[in-house]
Scaffold this motif. Structure first.
Motif, mmCIF file in Angstrom:
data_model
loop_
_atom_site.group_PDB
_atom_site.id
_atom_site.type_symbol
_atom_site.label_atom_id
_atom_site.label_comp_id
_atom_site.label_asym_id
_atom_site.label_seq_id
_atom_site.Cartn_x
_atom_site.Cartn_y
_atom_site.Cartn_z
ATOM 1 N N THR A 213 0.856 -1.179 0.000
ATOM 2 C CA THR A 213 0.000 0.000 0.000
ATOM 3 C C THR A 213 0.899 1.238 0.000
ATOM 4 O O THR A 213 1.856 1.291 0.776
ATOM 5 N N PRO A 214 0.617 2.203 -0.851
ATOM 6 C CA PRO A 214 1.499 3.377 -0.933
ATOM 7 C C PRO A 214 1.268 4.363 0.201
ATOM 8 O O PRO A 214 0.684 5.418 -0.002
ATOM 9 N N VAL A 215 1.720 3.967 1.415
ATOM 10 C CA VAL A 215 1.540 4.873 2.547
ATOM 11 C C VAL A 215 2.716 5.839 2.641
ATOM 12 O O VAL A 215 2.542 7.047 2.740
ATOM 13 N N GLY A 216 3.920 5.281 2.577
ATOM 14 C CA GLY A 216 5.114 6.114 2.755
ATOM 15 C C GLY A 216 5.570 6.782 1.479
ATOM 16 O O GLY A 216 6.480 7.605 1.480
ATOM 17 N N PHE A 217 4.965 6.419 0.368
ATOM 18 C CA PHE A 217 5.341 7.029 -0.909
ATOM 19 C C PHE A 217 4.072 7.292 -1.701
ATOM 20 O O PHE A 217 2.968 6.928 -1.285
ATOM 21 N N ASN A 218 4.251 7.912 -2.848
ATOM 22 C CA ASN A 218 3.082 8.268 -3.655
ATOM 23 C C ASN A 218 2.929 7.279 -4.799
ATOM 24 O O ASN A 218 3.921 6.925 -5.450
ATOM 25 N N SER A 219 1.706 6.840 -5.047
ATOM 26 C CA SER A 219 1.518 5.806 -6.069
ATOM 27 C C SER A 219 1.859 6.326 -7.471
ATOM 28 O O SER A 219 2.045 5.540 -8.391
ATOM 29 N N ASN A 220 1.971 7.648 -7.643
ATOM 30 C CA ASN A 220 2.307 8.195 -8.963
ATOM 31 C C ASN A 220 3.721 7.858 -9.402
ATOM 32 O O ASN A 220 4.050 7.970 -10.585
ATOM 33 N N ILE A 221 4.575 7.476 -8.454
ATOM 34 C CA ILE A 221 5.942 7.159 -8.869
ATOM 35 C C ILE A 221 6.038 5.739 -9.426
ATOM 36 O O ILE A 221 7.074 5.333 -9.923
ATOM 37 N N ILE A 222 4.931 5.000 -9.369
ATOM 38 C CA ILE A 222 4.928 3.653 -9.949
ATOM 39 C C ILE A 222 4.469 3.785 -11.396
ATOM 40 O O ILE A 222 3.531 4.539 -11.677
ATOM 41 N N ASN A 223 5.097 3.053 -12.327
ATOM 42 C CA ASN A 223 4.624 3.235 -13.693
ATOM 43 C C ASN A 223 3.298 2.534 -13.937
ATOM 44 O O ASN A 223 2.915 1.597 -13.240
ATOM 45 N N SER A 224 2.569 3.018 -14.940
ATOM 46 C CA SER A 224 1.131 2.824 -14.973
ATOM 47 C C SER A 224 0.678 1.369 -15.106
ATOM 48 O O SER A 224 -0.404 1.018 -14.649
ATOM 49 N N GLN A 225 1.500 0.507 -15.748
ATOM 50 C CA GLN A 225 0.985 -0.861 -15.882
ATOM 51 C C GLN A 225 0.909 -1.564 -14.518
ATOM 52 O O GLN A 225 -0.003 -2.333 -14.259
ATOM 53 N N TRP A 226 1.858 -1.256 -13.633
ATOM 54 C CA TRP A 226 1.841 -1.839 -12.297
ATOM 55 C C TRP A 226 0.773 -1.207 -11.411
ATOM 56 O O TRP A 226 0.280 -1.809 -10.492
#
Lengths: 285, 415
Positions: A213-226
């Motif tokens: 779960t993206p608590v400590g980071f932002n989910s935008n830094i993950i690329n979109s397919q993941w």
């Protein structure tokens, strides 16, 4: 609480108020939940009151825990790992906005999953729709969320950050978190009655959940397919939603739709399983 | 009067798990048992049936209860009384059959269900009241009456963990007494609490039933209490409904239903001239010398041993041993050594202090001179303590509470 019962002189079969049979009918269940609605309140009230009396710091725990974890996460992810932070908000605020729904979810889940066992004395001695018990555990956690939310507001003032008009959508994401926690909780607490060693698995589920779960980071830094895959975890949609509402951080709407769908699915499975097991609780507990 | 409860053909079965001692299943066991089964396909079905024995707590129960009836449910321990109440109050569901109910049902299976020790009396009134099915508005309306009934005005804002047991029970009952259901189910709970308060509760229930036409189902071992409160009754015997009707008849059926056991021994062999002394008859009697089949728990009883002495004897001792159903010796008593001339004698052993829990006890009688035994009578005479309560001051009769039901002398003082 109950409607006054009219006594009529006919004693035909349709005249009974209640018929108890091996498999109870589903139709009356939701009516009954409504009739016992004051129990939701009184059980949550009891849990809060007892916690307040038993612990020195009482309510303060719902502030201290998220606050300390947020400080650590900000340090680890923001300072040491130097992850990027899209949006204008400071890293600390971004983490805190994710921490609130996550803390709510993890509290609600651990409280709800043990709730039936914890209230065994009620279950074996008096009838009411059993779903009220895990539900009021989740409501108790919701109150904690409210308390931490006040801290968030104070932070916003401190950082002089003005939330956008998205703020009005926040209740929808709180609802989503509620559905998700309640659905999971229903399932887990029912399993817990039958298989007691399940309670050892729950802290693990929560711990594991924190990593995906993206608590400590932002989910935008993950690329979109993941990202879409990650959104199968319904809390991803909730946390993104919180950040979008409060901090205006861009949101992946596909992910929110997937998360909503997953939450509803979990709720449905939870209710189904709970209802199936409900009649046997008093015999097994 | 209209019928408010109609039960048709209800049964409740339980599976008895022989293998696991624990009541619940551990996932661990499921996994290990299933992996065991993987290696023994053939035995699988056979094992299932031997592991889970089915036990019928209730079998084919049919009855109808009319509005305003006060129904006493009697039966031995394990006859299914509590299970029946649990089904009627919807705590467990029946395995077969159906029950139709008319009106609001409240069940009082325990005193102070949901009371939290940390909360104050006032808070617990609201908590317990809501759990028992009262609305907030109803509780508010009844609040003063409840407090007054319980006599706890001064301690309303004290956590109930600091209450004396008497206060705790009074508060719990006061709430229950102010429930206003059309049907009230009560299980044994009235047995706790002091006699005076019990009387007050009974009075209140009777009043409610007679004035407002409420229906009460009442389970108790206390026969005199049932006789006072109830007008009709049901007798359950090992899960089956064996008698219904007028309460006095139900009670007399109940008392007659005691098992036939040997409570009398008579010597009818030939006795040799050499035998110095021998017991002729042994009898179990109630405290006031009545010949009874069983002794209500907590009531005095005695054993009367008639024996003959044929020659002058010094140091004759009569001994009495008592074993429980598991053959565990409970106690042994001896008379002091007697120097006796030939003739007929009676030795009496009286018990009026210890309350043995309900059950059948095997009695041993021995006659000896010094350490030499001259007669030994075993497996001929049994004492049956029944779970009927004669006395008012005895709390719940449960074998699981122990062998002795007397309470210790207790007090709680502040250091």
């Amino acid at each position: 609480m109950l409607e006054k019962i009219k006594f009529e002189n006919k004693s035909d079969k349709n005249n009974w108020d209640l018929i108890i049979q091996p498999g109870m009918s589903v139709i009356h269940y939701w009516n009954e939940m409504w009739r016992f609605r004051e129990l939701f309140y009184i059980l949550s009230w009891r849990d809060l009151k007892v916690r307040y009396k038993q612990t020195v710091l009482g309510m303060a725990w719902s502030i201290i825990r998220p606050l300390l974890t947020t400080i650590i996460f900000t340090f680890v992810f923001g300072r040491i790992a130097k992850l990027s932070n899209p949006g204008q908000a400071p890293y600390f605020l971004m983490v805190f906005c994710g921490m609130l729904p996550w803390q709510f979810f993890s509290n609600a889940l651990s409280e709800a999953s043990g709730s039936l066992i914890g209230n065994a004395n009620l279950i074996t001695k008096v009838y009411f729709p059993r779903m009220i018990i895990p539900a009021s555990s989740v409501i108790t956690s919701l109150v904690d969320l409210g308390v931490s939310f006040i801290i968030l507001l104070m932070m916003l003032v401190w950082y002089e950050f003005i939330p956008s008009w998205h703020f009005v959508f926040l209740p929808l994401f709180i609802l989503l978190a509620f559905i998700c926690a309640f659905g999971f909780g229903l399932y887990l607490t029912a399993v817990n009655v039958k298989y007691r060693d399940f309670r050892y698995i729950i802290p693990f589920i929560i711990q594991f959940g924190l990593y995906i779960t993206p608590v400590g980071f932002n989910s935008n830094i993950i690329n979109s397919q993941w990202k879409n895959l990650l959104s199968l975890n319904p809390m991803v949609g909730v946390i993104d939603g919180f950040r979008w509402c409060i901090l205006g951080i861009p949101i992946n709407w596909n992910g929110v739709i997937i998360s909503t769908f997953m939450s509803l699915l979990i709720l449905m499975i939870g209710i189904r399983y709970f209802r199936k097991m409900e009649n046997t609780f008093a015999d097994n507990i | 009067m209209k019928t408010v409860i109609k039960a048709s053909n209800i049964s409740k079965k339980f599976k008895l798990h022989h293998e696991s001692k624990e009541k619940y299943v551990a996932l661990r066991d499921v996994i290990t048992n299933n992996s065991k089964n993987l290696f023994s396909f053939k035995k699988k079905q056979f094992q299932r049936s031997s592991q889970n024995e089915i036990f019928w707590a209730l079998k084919n129960i049919d009855f109808e209860i009319k509005q305003g009836d006060r129904v006493g449910i009697v039966g031995r321990n394990g006859a299914g009384k509590s299970t029946l109440l649990k089904i009627l109050s919807r705590i467990t569901s029946p395995s077969t059959g159906s029950v139709s109910l008319k009106g609001r049902v409240a069940s009082l299976l325990e005193v102070g269900t949901g009371f939290h020790p940390e909360l104050t009396g006032r808070e617990n009134i609201f908590l317990n009241g809501t759990i028992m099915g009262m609305s907030r508005a109803e509780i508010k309306k009844q609040f003063d009456a409840i407090v007054q009934f319980a006599e706890v005005e001064r301690f309303l804002d004290t956590p109930v963990k600091r209450y004396s047991s008497g206060m705790y029970v009074r508060l719990a009952f006061a709430i229950a007494a102010h429930l206003e259901p059309e049907i009230l189910l009560i299980d044994e709970v009235l047995a706790v609490g002091d006699a005076q308060f019990q009387k007050k509760c009974l009075g209140k229930m009777e009043e409610v039933s007679k004035n407002d036409g409420r229906t009460i189902l009442f389970v108790s071992h206390n026969i005199s209490m049932i006789q006072k409160l109830c007008n009709t009754g049901m007798l359950l015997t090992s899960g089956q409904l064996t008698y219904t009707g007028d309460i006095n008849q139900v009670i007399s059926h109940y008392l007659d239903s005691a098992e036939e056991i040997n409570n009398f021994y008579e010597f009818n062999g030939k006795i040799s001239e050499d035998q110095i002394a021998y017991a002729k008859s042994i009898k179990i009697l109630s405290g006031n010398n009545e010949d009874v089949k069983e002794i209500p728990v907590g009531e005095p009883w005695k054993i009367e041993i008639k024996f003959s002495v044929q020659h002058n004897v010094n140091g004759l001792i009569i001994g009495l041993g008592m074993l429980n159903e598991m053959d565990v010796p409970i106690r042994t008593s001896w008379t002091i050594p007697q120097n006796l001339l030939p003739g007929d004698y009676t030795a009496t052993f009286l018990e009026d202090g210890i309350y043995f829990s309900p059950g059948t006890y095997r009695m041993l009688v021995g006659i000896s001179i010094g350490k030499i035994s001259i007669q030994y009578i075993d497996k001929d005479i049994f004492l049956h303590i029944s779970d009927v309560i004669g006395k008012h001051d005895l709390s719940v009769v449960e074998t699981k509470n122990g062998i002795f039901l007397n309470q210790m002398k207790m007090n709680v003082i502040r250091d």
